[in-house]
Enzyme design. Structure first.
Site, mmCIF file in Angstrom:
data_model
loop_
_atom_site.group_PDB
_atom_site.id
_atom_site.type_symbol
_atom_site.label_atom_id
_atom_site.label_comp_id
_atom_site.label_asym_id
_atom_site.label_seq_id
_atom_site.Cartn_x
_atom_site.Cartn_y
_atom_site.Cartn_z
ATOM 1 N N GLY A 13 0.706 -1.315 0.072
ATOM 2 C CA GLY A 13 -0.052 0.061 -0.057
ATOM 3 C C GLY A 13 0.765 1.301 -0.002
ATOM 4 O O GLY A 13 1.897 1.315 -0.628
ATOM 5 N N ILE A 14 0.443 2.115 0.831
ATOM 6 C CA ILE A 14 0.964 3.413 0.920
ATOM 7 C C ILE A 14 2.311 3.531 1.376
ATOM 8 O O ILE A 14 3.457 4.215 1.257
ATOM 9 C CB ILE A 14 0.165 4.592 1.718
ATOM 10 N N GLY A 15 2.684 2.583 2.366
ATOM 11 C CA GLY A 15 3.605 2.209 3.073
ATOM 12 C C GLY A 15 4.960 1.992 2.088
ATOM 13 O O GLY A 15 6.251 2.352 2.162
ATOM 14 N N SER A 135 -5.499 10.878 8.694
ATOM 15 C CA SER A 135 -6.607 10.720 7.684
ATOM 16 C C SER A 135 -7.578 11.752 7.733
ATOM 17 O O SER A 135 -8.058 12.196 8.779
ATOM 18 C CB SER A 135 -7.272 9.224 7.990
ATOM 19 N N TYR A 160 -12.296 4.486 13.398
ATOM 20 C CA TYR A 160 -11.031 4.615 12.941
ATOM 21 C C TYR A 160 -10.652 6.039 12.837
ATOM 22 O O TYR A 160 -9.674 6.396 13.257
ATOM 23 C CB TYR A 160 -11.117 3.949 11.462
HETATM 24 N N1 NAP Z 1 -5.945 4.183 1.685
HETATM 25 C C1 NAP Z 1 -6.234 5.232 1.974
HETATM 26 O O1 NAP Z 1 -7.319 5.729 1.238
HETATM 27 C C2 NAP Z 1 -5.957 6.048 3.283
HETATM 28 C C3 NAP Z 1 -6.604 7.326 3.432
HETATM 29 C C4 NAP Z 1 -6.214 7.945 4.666
HETATM 30 C C5 NAP Z 1 -5.276 7.302 5.556
HETATM 31 N N2 NAP Z 1 -4.826 6.226 5.244
HETATM 32 C C6 NAP Z 1 -3.792 5.739 6.251
HETATM 33 O O2 NAP Z 1 -2.642 5.431 5.267
HETATM 34 C C7 NAP Z 1 -1.732 4.399 6.030
HETATM 35 C C8 NAP Z 1 -1.621 3.387 5.096
HETATM 36 O O3 NAP Z 1 -2.772 2.835 4.725
HETATM 37 P P1 NAP Z 1 -3.042 1.892 3.424
HETATM 38 O O4 NAP Z 1 -4.178 1.914 2.447
HETATM 39 O O5 NAP Z 1 -1.777 1.640 2.769
HETATM 40 O O6 NAP Z 1 -3.040 0.499 4.194
HETATM 41 P P2 NAP Z 1 -2.877 -1.214 3.973
HETATM 42 O O7 NAP Z 1 -3.136 -1.299 2.515
HETATM 43 O O8 NAP Z 1 -3.877 -1.754 4.654
HETATM 44 O O9 NAP Z 1 -1.375 -1.493 4.100
HETATM 45 C C9 NAP Z 1 -0.784 -2.770 4.143
HETATM 46 C C10 NAP Z 1 0.211 -2.587 4.790
HETATM 47 O O10 NAP Z 1 0.147 -2.315 6.285
HETATM 48 C C11 NAP Z 1 0.669 -3.432 6.793
HETATM 49 N N3 NAP Z 1 -0.006 -4.002 8.019
HETATM 50 C C12 NAP Z 1 -1.203 -4.004 8.309
HETATM 51 N N4 NAP Z 1 -1.581 -4.349 9.569
HETATM 52 C C13 NAP Z 1 -0.327 -4.529 10.297
HETATM 53 C C14 NAP Z 1 0.047 -4.939 11.714
HETATM 54 N N5 NAP Z 1 -0.919 -5.151 12.414
HETATM 55 N N6 NAP Z 1 1.351 -4.734 11.951
HETATM 56 C C15 NAP Z 1 2.207 -4.534 10.883
HETATM 57 N N7 NAP Z 1 1.874 -4.288 9.613
HETATM 58 C C16 NAP Z 1 0.656 -4.153 9.266
HETATM 59 C C17 NAP Z 1 0.903 -4.741 5.845
HETATM 60 O O11 NAP Z 1 1.597 -5.560 6.252
HETATM 61 P P3 NAP Z 1 1.401 -7.327 6.144
HETATM 62 O O12 NAP Z 1 0.413 -7.409 5.114
HETATM 63 O O13 NAP Z 1 2.654 -8.032 6.282
HETATM 64 O O14 NAP Z 1 0.942 -7.427 7.620
HETATM 65 C C18 NAP Z 1 1.233 -3.826 4.586
HETATM 66 O O15 NAP Z 1 2.608 -3.491 4.771
HETATM 67 C C19 NAP Z 1 -2.607 3.971 7.301
HETATM 68 O O16 NAP Z 1 -2.200 4.639 8.404
HETATM 69 C C20 NAP Z 1 -3.943 4.560 6.791
HETATM 70 O O17 NAP Z 1 -4.830 4.527 7.842
HETATM 71 C C21 NAP Z 1 -5.283 5.410 3.924
#
Ligand code: NAP
Length: 292
Positions: A13-15, A135, A160
């Protein structure tokens, strides 16, 4: 030697896009996640750029795992960038192994604890930066923080947003606490992106309150539009916060989805909110643990 950066939830994802951007900027990057296969894949992608990368496994829903991660990272010397990117939304209420509601644990307590436990290596690496990913959902949050769970039913999106609001209040207060230390603290709002999180949870009407459920087709379309973009674009605010020279000697800013500083959501600056969040965080995630 390269400067060190850590990205939590950096294997997807974003990370992952944030980690790739940091590697392109010359950092030696540590990506943290649960899944070793995704970790290996992330490291391969970054290494293929000729950059230094490694994967460290940790389930950031567990406070013991956060403590172990902090101990490992601290023992390795100065740290220059910490990106608390981990975040999660759950359709159904979940408890962590610490018996804490999972939304609050993953989105606030875990980054809170990791940050506090890494202040020494960040001081040693100063000028250094902490970036906490926030967020737009902070706007739909109940603003009571005297307990982990707000009153009323469980609605994943609102809970959330409340956990993200707790973390934003903590972040802006931390920036003031660390002012003048050489550690800058920023919040970065990625806007929206199509990721595992948004594809997994934002299609269920269960995540919103009964009032919003009545408008579900409209709400769903709004979510879909807001989260249709690529994760690489959503990583830009975090990357700017972590690396941009225009932010040298600055702190306490929120970087918005357009990768420019934006005014913080006012309730995150409320002294009562800050005090309640700090009290709850210190209670639930003590920095030192009594021996069993
Ligand atoms: N996507 C959006 O639209 C959006 C909007 C606003 C804010 N955000 C924020 O942006 C950040 C990244 O979001 P994203 O959408 O990229 O999320 P995501 O797709 O769920 O991120 C995936 C990543 O999160 C890791 N992960 C999830 N749970 C974990 C845990 N318990 N321990 C360690 N690693 C964990 C996964 O690793 P594994 O699979 O190896 O566990 C993977 O590296 C978050 O803080 C989210 O709240 C996102």
């Amino acid at each position: 030697m390269s400067q060190r950066a850590v990205v939590t939830a950096g294997t997807g994802g974003i990370g992952l896009e944030t980690a790739i951007g940091l590697a392109a900027a010359g950092y030696a990057v540590t990506v943290v996640g649960r899944n070793a296969e995704r970790g290996t894949h992330a490291v391969q992608r970054i290494s293929a750029m000729g950059a230094e990368a490694r994967f460290v496994a940790a389930d950031l829903a567990s406070l013991d795992a956060v403590r172990a991660l902090a101990a490992q990272l601290s023992a390795e010397g100065p740290l220059h960038v910490l990106i608390n990117n981990v975040g999660a939304m759950f359709a159904d209420r979940q408890q962590t192994t610490d018996q804490i509601e999972a939304t609050f644990a993953v989105n606030h307590l875990s980054p809170y604890l990791l940050t506090e436990l890494l202040l020494e290596p960040l001081r040693a690496g100063s000028p250094s930066r902490i970036v906490n990913v926030t967020s737009g959902s902070v706007r739909v949050a109940k603003r009571t923080f005297d307990a982990v769970e707000p009153p009323g039913g469980y609605y994943g999106f609102h809970w959330y947003g409340r956990a993200k609001l707790a973390n934003l209040a903590y972040t802006l207060d931390l920036a003031e606490r660390l002012r003048g230390t050489g550690i800058s603290v920023f919040a970065a709002d990625p806007g929206g992106a199509a990721t595992t999180m948004t594809n997994g949870t934002m299609r269920s009407p269960k995540i919103v309150s009964p009032a919003l459920r009545l408008l579900w087709p409209l709400v769903r379309r709004t979510f879909e539009r807001a989260t249709s973009g690529p994760a690489s674009a959503a990583a830009r605010p975090s990357l700017l916060a972590a690396t941009d020279p225009s932010l040298n000697n600055q702190t306490g800013l929120v970087i918005g989805p357009n990768a420019h500083p934006t005014p913080p959501f006012r309730p995150s600056l409320d002294p009562q909110t800050i005090q309640a969040v700090l009290k709850l965080s210190q209670q639930l995630a003590p920095l030192t643990q009594a021996l069993q």
